[in-house]
Design an enzyme around this catalytic site. Sequence first.
Site, short mmCIF file in Angstrom:
data_model
loop_
_atom_site.label_atom_id
_atom_site.label_comp_id
_atom_site.label_asym_id
_atom_site.label_seq_id
_atom_site.Cartn_x
_atom_site.Cartn_y
_atom_site.Cartn_z
N ASP A 171 -14.90 31.54 -29.20
CA ASP A 171 -14.55 32.45 -28.52
C ASP A 171 -14.99 33.98 -28.98
O ASP A 171 -15.46 34.04 -30.07
CB ASP A 171 -13.13 32.34 -27.95
N GLU A 200 -11.10 19.86 -35.91
CA GLU A 200 -12.02 20.50 -36.67
C GLU A 200 -12.42 19.74 -37.88
O GLU A 200 -13.33 20.25 -38.66
CB GLU A 200 -11.25 21.82 -37.14
N1 ADE Z 1 -9.60 31.00 -34.05
C1 ADE Z 1 -10.53 30.56 -32.83
N2 ADE Z 1 -10.49 31.73 -32.04
C2 ADE Z 1 -9.73 32.56 -32.63
C3 ADE Z 1 -9.23 33.96 -32.11
N3 ADE Z 1 -9.67 34.36 -30.92
N4 ADE Z 1 -8.24 34.50 -32.96
C4 ADE Z 1 -7.79 34.02 -33.97
N5 ADE Z 1 -8.20 32.72 -34.46
C5 ADE Z 1 -9.15 32.05 -33.78
#
Ligand code: ADE
Length: 252
Positions: free
Chosen positions: A217, A12
């Site tokens: 996501d 990151e």
């Molecule tokens: N960081 C990236 N995706 C995430 C998720 N689904 N839940 C918590 N932190 C995250």
Amino acid sequence: MRLGIISALHEEQQGLVEAMQGPQKRSHGMRDFTLGTLWNIDAVCVLSRLGKVAAAMTASILVEKYAVTHIVFTGVAGSADPHVNVGDIVVAEALLQHDMDARPLFPRFEVPLTGLQRFATDLELSTQLAGAAKDFLRDELAKVIQASERQEFALQHAQVHRGLIASGDQFISSAMHVKQLKADIPDLLAVEMEGAAVAQVCFELGVPFTVMRTISDNANEEAAVDFMRFVQTVASPYAFAVIQRLCQRLAG
Ligand code: ADE
């Protein structure tokens, strides 16, 4: 200004340490801090690891030991809003700890004895960061991410959003869970695991801060599958390019 730059994972903030001029390595509290200059800004880069305690500790050390005056957190998040898509960037206006619940002593989400559910980011820093992110998506996305990956992750229409991000010590990978959070917090845009902890530390120490999250996501059952590949191929170039533009704006 001395800018602290935190990410949870190596990917990151990949490339930033290598881009530093006059880098000096320091180690404290099981973390590696790199001090140096990034595009004419005095900066300190560090990886927090995942979760709120790790992030709070890292932010505290940055302020108390390495004398940063401002903090930016850069990383990825899951979407919590139908208008926020994979590949979009969310710049936080405020952060909330979605797993804070001291009822019946205090209202849900309120951090006990602060009177606050939400911690606001610094307006000037967030505006510069959102500007840097918009410039990046408009001018540079196609240069730093291959066409095949732009297509695979549907990045052509990537946008910048500003609003509420929630943090908790949970990787959210259930459509039901994220839907429930959205029902409880209607203006929620994204979920992650560190930002609100950095926000509380910065609030308590009086340090201006902001948070940038690239959506990796949809916090549903596919979240973990999408996550690692996205972090490697998309989040790294996003973070590098946006932080470069942010430093150039802050230095100019
Ligand atoms: N960081 C990236 N995706 C995430 C998720 N689904 N839940 C918590 N932190 C995250």
